[in-house]
Design an enzyme around this catalytic site. Structure first.
Site, PDB file in Angstrom:
ATOM      1  N   HIS A 181       0.839  -1.204   0.000  1.00 50.87           N
ATOM      2  CA  HIS A 181       0.000   0.000   0.000  1.00 50.87           C
ATOM      3  C   HIS A 181       0.873   1.253   0.000  1.00 50.87           C
ATOM      4  O   HIS A 181       0.553   2.238  -0.663  1.00 50.87           O
ATOM      5  CB  HIS A 181      -0.919   0.014   1.233  1.00 50.87           C
ATOM      6  N   ASP A 203      -5.756   6.001   1.076  1.00 51.29           N
ATOM      7  CA  ASP A 203      -5.871   4.605   0.679  1.00 51.29           C
ATOM      8  C   ASP A 203      -7.286   4.120   0.965  1.00 51.29           C
ATOM      9  O   ASP A 203      -7.843   4.432   2.029  1.00 51.29           O
ATOM     10  CB  ASP A 203      -4.857   3.819   1.528  1.00 51.29           C
TER      11      ASP A 203
END
Ligand code: UDP
Length: 464
Positions: A22, A120
């Protein structure tokens, strides 16, 4: 240059979920933004920021990118410190927004106010904070659009779970080939298997209707129909692949690697070893930063590599190395190299590498597409089965190894797949397709390419 100067006023926060797969794409995207005159500030967790050597990331375009951490509630040990996944996810959902709000406030007091929050999907609470402050909210997807579309359909009750009920067990969503249960993300296929991760992927869509932009780390050609379908609902833009510029368009001179590695790569050892091997002779194997293989699976993999008689370079994270069969590393030292972590990009870019045996984490898939390396897909969980489906049937750059009834890929299956990709009659086809995707990935990032244009549009909006 004027734009760049003016753009320094457009300050955005980039909020990744604390995982290697991520952080890499969001840090990389920040470098692109910096090169186009935006001022990004990264907000990893305190624990992760402690492991970074520096508190800035240099760029040749202006001041270095600043790191201003937020908290997940586990400042000394991160995820590993938490008693359970649930405890960790609960904690970050409380401490994350609290400390993010404090940071936004502080930056305003410092005279450096924030205009947008790029977050995110796994951190949807960041959008709530952004909206509370009246900021632009930008969702950044680190997984494929197809995977996200499936999650969206589940979240909205358009796909009924569990899949293996009395109804049809395949899954169909617009723009995605019909998926068999094992090609569906594991949290959906095995409904109930990882309830807290299931909730986390669903939560991405809890407040999505409030976002201003949705940025996807793919290039348009990879998932045209799904992107078009999603674009009907949100302002969706493809901005990837966020692979370092050196491996793609080479426009960002200092962007040669990911800025933060959780583990130390054996770069020189791998390079020297690969340099000594013939072209396309090496099987590269890696299961990424998180997957934990069973001892049985290690045994099958080890046997298949030994039997393949090919050279191999295998990344086995240090913690996992005790699961290797006793004596394997010494006994195969003429044929292979086992390292705890590597510079995956260097390996994929090396001419000695002939194929990539991968768990199909989405970054690994993007990297192998961008560098044109054929694949043996050995998905483990989460989105990897869906990525493997695309590798085999949509992008057609390799094959998927099938599991037996115990969920193990047996050595015979692995040997067959490795043989097919390394020397089978379809090798040329896989190589040709991989070369095509490599070219398309580069083109997307070149000046005026599809992703580059989208980034420009986004930058212009933020600079306003
Ligand atoms: N990676 C690396 N060295 C390794 C193995 C992996 O640098 O030895 C990087 C890889 O290039 C990718 C990331 O770690 O960028 C793994 O992300 P992915 O989404 O593939 O898998 P995850 O770790 O999230 O399961």
């Amino acid at each position: 240059m004027e734009d760049a100067k003016q753009g320094q006023k457009a300050h955005v926060l980039v909020v990744p979920f604390p995982g290697q797969g991520h952080i890499n794409p969001m840090f990389q995207f920040s470098k692109r933004l910096a090169s186009k005159g935006i001022k990004p500030t990264l907000t990893p967790t305190i624990y992760i920021s402690k492991s970074m050597q520096t508190h800035t990331i240099p760029t040749q375009y202006g001041p270095p990118i600043q790191i201003r951490p937020i908290s997940d509630g586990y400042d000394d040990g991160g995820y590993a410190q938490a008693e359970s996944t649930k405890a960790y996810l609960d904690s970050i959902a409380i401490e994350g927004p609290k400390t993010l709000a404090q940071l936004i406030q502080k930056l305003a007091e410092e005279g450096d106010p924030v205009k947008a929050v790029i977050y995110d999907g796994f951190a949807p609470w960041a959008l709530d904070v952004a909206k509370k402050f009246g900021l632009v909210g930008v969702l950044f997807f680190t997984q494929s659009c197809s995977v996200n579309s499936i999650y969206y359909h589940v979240q909205r009750g358009l796909i009924e779970l569990p899949l293996l009920g009395p109804g049809p067990s395949t899954v169909s969503v617009p723009g995605v080939p019909e998926l068999q249960p094992w090609e569906v993300p594991s949290f959906v296929e095995n409904y109930g298997s990882y309830p807290f991760w299931f909730d986390a992927v669903m939560e991405q869509f809890s407040n999505i209707d409030q976002v201003d932009w949705v940025l996807c780390n793919i290039f348009y050609d990879m998932e045209i129909e799904v992107v078009d379908w999603m674009s009907k609902m949100w302002k969706v833009k493809t901005i990837g692949p966020t692979v370092p510029s050196y491996y793609l368009d080479k426009r960002l001179e200092d962007d040669k690697d990911y800025s933060l590695q959780f583990f130390k790569p054996n770069t020189v050892l791998c390079k020297n070893w690969l340099d000594s091997k013939p072209k396309e002779s090496v099987i590269y194997i890696s299961f990424g930063s998180a997957a934990e293989l069973s001892e049985e699976q290690f045994k099958e993999l080890s046997c298949s590599l030994r039997n393949s008689h090919n050279n191999f370079l295998w990344v086995v994270r240090e913690k996992e190395q005790t699961k290797l069969p006793k004596g394997f590393i010494d006994e195969t030292s003429k044929q292979g190299l086992v390292v705890g972590w590597a510079s995956q990009l260097d390996i994929l870019a090396h001419e000695a590498t002939g194929c990539f045996v991968t768990h199909c984490g989405f970054n690994s898939v993007l990297e192998t597409l961008s560098l044109g390396v054929p694949v043996v897909a050995v998905p483990q969980w989460t989105d990897q089965g869906t990525n493997a489906k695309f590798v085999e049937d949509v992008w057609r750059i390799g094959v998927r190894a099938k599991v037996d009834e115990k969920g193990i890929v047996r050595k015979e299956m692995l040997e067959e797949c490795i043989k097919e990709v390394m020397e089978g009659e379809n090798r040329e086809e896989f190589k040709k397709n991989a070369a095509k995707w490599k070219k398309l990935a580069k083109e997307a990032m070149y000046e005026g390419g599809s992703s580059d244009k989208n980034i420009d549009e986004f930058v212009a909006y933020v600079i306003g």
